[in-house]
Design a protein around this motif. Structure first.
Motif, PDB file in Angstrom:
ATOM      1  N   ALA A   7       0.734  -1.229  -0.012  1.00  0.00           N
ATOM      2  CA  ALA A   7      -0.231  -0.134   0.053  1.00  0.00           C
ATOM      3  C   ALA A   7       0.852   1.343   0.188  1.00  0.00           C
ATOM      4  O   ALA A   7       0.548   2.308  -0.765  1.00  0.00           O
ATOM      5  N   GLN A   8       1.975   1.348   0.848  1.00  0.00           N
ATOM      6  CA  GLN A   8       2.893   2.590   1.100  1.00  0.00           C
ATOM      7  C   GLN A   8       3.650   2.438  -0.472  1.00  0.00           C
ATOM      8  O   GLN A   8       3.828   3.655  -0.852  1.00  0.00           O
ATOM      9  N   GLN A   9       3.996   1.682  -1.097  1.00  0.00           N
ATOM     10  CA  GLN A   9       4.598   1.597  -2.478  1.00  0.00           C
ATOM     11  C   GLN A   9       3.390   2.230  -3.543  1.00  0.00           C
ATOM     12  O   GLN A   9       3.936   2.996  -4.328  1.00  0.00           O
ATOM     13  N   LYS A  10       2.496   1.710  -3.562  1.00  0.00           N
ATOM     14  CA  LYS A  10       1.555   2.118  -4.612  1.00  0.00           C
ATOM     15  C   LYS A  10       1.138   3.778  -4.329  1.00  0.00           C
ATOM     16  O   LYS A  10       1.128   4.305  -5.096  1.00  0.00           O
ATOM     17  N   ALA A  11       0.791   3.997  -3.155  1.00  0.00           N
ATOM     18  CA  ALA A  11       0.837   5.567  -2.597  1.00  0.00           C
ATOM     19  C   ALA A  11       2.016   6.334  -3.038  1.00  0.00           C
ATOM     20  O   ALA A  11       1.909   7.606  -3.769  1.00  0.00           O
ATOM     21  N   ALA A  12       3.270   5.584  -2.936  1.00  0.00           N
ATOM     22  CA  ALA A  12       4.379   6.491  -3.475  1.00  0.00           C
ATOM     23  C   ALA A  12       4.247   6.776  -5.033  1.00  0.00           C
ATOM     24  O   ALA A  12       4.956   7.678  -5.418  1.00  0.00           O
ATOM     25  N   GLY A  13       4.094   5.586  -5.752  1.00  0.00           N
ATOM     26  CA  GLY A  13       3.957   5.530  -7.073  1.00  0.00           C
ATOM     27  C   GLY A  13       3.077   6.757  -7.761  1.00  0.00           C
ATOM     28  O   GLY A  13       3.296   7.422  -8.503  1.00  0.00           O
ATOM     29  N   ARG A  20       5.513  14.283 -11.423  1.00  0.00           N
ATOM     30  CA  ARG A  20       6.144  14.170 -12.495  1.00  0.00           C
ATOM     31  C   ARG A  20       5.257  14.844 -13.716  1.00  0.00           C
ATOM     32  O   ARG A  20       5.583  15.173 -14.787  1.00  0.00           O
ATOM     33  N   GLY A  21       4.016  14.980 -13.421  1.00  0.00           N
ATOM     34  CA  GLY A  21       3.002  15.766 -14.238  1.00  0.00           C
ATOM     35  C   GLY A  21       2.121  14.804 -15.043  1.00  0.00           C
ATOM     36  O   GLY A  21       1.692  14.987 -15.772  1.00  0.00           O
ATOM     37  N   ASP A  22       2.631  13.320 -14.754  1.00  0.00           N
ATOM     38  CA  ASP A  22       1.646  12.444 -15.468  1.00  0.00           C
ATOM     39  C   ASP A  22       0.281  12.173 -15.200  1.00  0.00           C
ATOM     40  O   ASP A  22      -0.493  11.669 -15.735  1.00  0.00           O
ATOM     41  N   MET A  23      -0.080  12.544 -13.980  1.00  0.00           N
ATOM     42  CA  MET A  23      -1.586  12.616 -13.472  1.00  0.00           C
ATOM     43  C   MET A  23      -1.680  13.981 -12.602  1.00  0.00           C
ATOM     44  O   MET A  23      -0.772  14.593 -12.066  1.00  0.00           O
ATOM     45  N   SER A  40      10.825  14.574  -1.858  1.00  0.00           N
ATOM     46  CA  SER A  40      11.275  14.778  -3.128  1.00  0.00           C
ATOM     47  C   SER A  40      11.079  13.792  -4.120  1.00  0.00           C
ATOM     48  O   SER A  40      10.676  12.662  -3.817  1.00  0.00           O
ATOM     49  N   GLU A  41      11.253  14.030  -5.435  1.00  0.00           N
ATOM     50  CA  GLU A  41      10.855  13.192  -6.598  1.00  0.00           C
ATOM     51  C   GLU A  41      11.902  11.813  -6.290  1.00  0.00           C
ATOM     52  O   GLU A  41      11.415  10.801  -6.578  1.00  0.00           O
ATOM     53  N   GLU A  42      13.191  12.017  -5.832  1.00  0.00           N
ATOM     54  CA  GLU A  42      14.023  11.075  -5.704  1.00  0.00           C
ATOM     55  C   GLU A  42      13.755   9.913  -4.437  1.00  0.00           C
ATOM     56  O   GLU A  42      13.771   8.931  -4.566  1.00  0.00           O
TER      57      GLU A  42
END
Length: 62
Positions: A7-13, A20-23, A40-42
């Motif tokens: 769940a944490q990984q999905k939220a980070a994605g 990044r502006g993809d959504m 940060s993005e990193e």
């Protein structure tokens, strides 16, 4: 910092995609919204790219 749960990984994605502006950021809710604002993005990239195998669906409390 690697994700501790799927769940944490999905939220980070989701937060990373918005950063990044993809959504649009307006589509984010809950944890992903706060991650997008505070990380940060990193950092988000590291968390989102953690392998899912062996991770629990949700992190336990404590």
């Amino acid at each position: 910092m690697p994700a501790k749960s799927q769940a944490q990984q999905k939220a980070a994605g989701a937060a990373l995609a918005a950063k990044r502006g993809d959504m649009p950021k307006s589509k984010l809710k809950g944890a992903s919204r706060s991650m997008a604002e505070s990380m940060s993005e990193e950092e988000l990239d590291k968390m989102a790219s953690t392998p899912r195998k062996g991770k629990p669906q949700h992190a336990g409390k404590g």
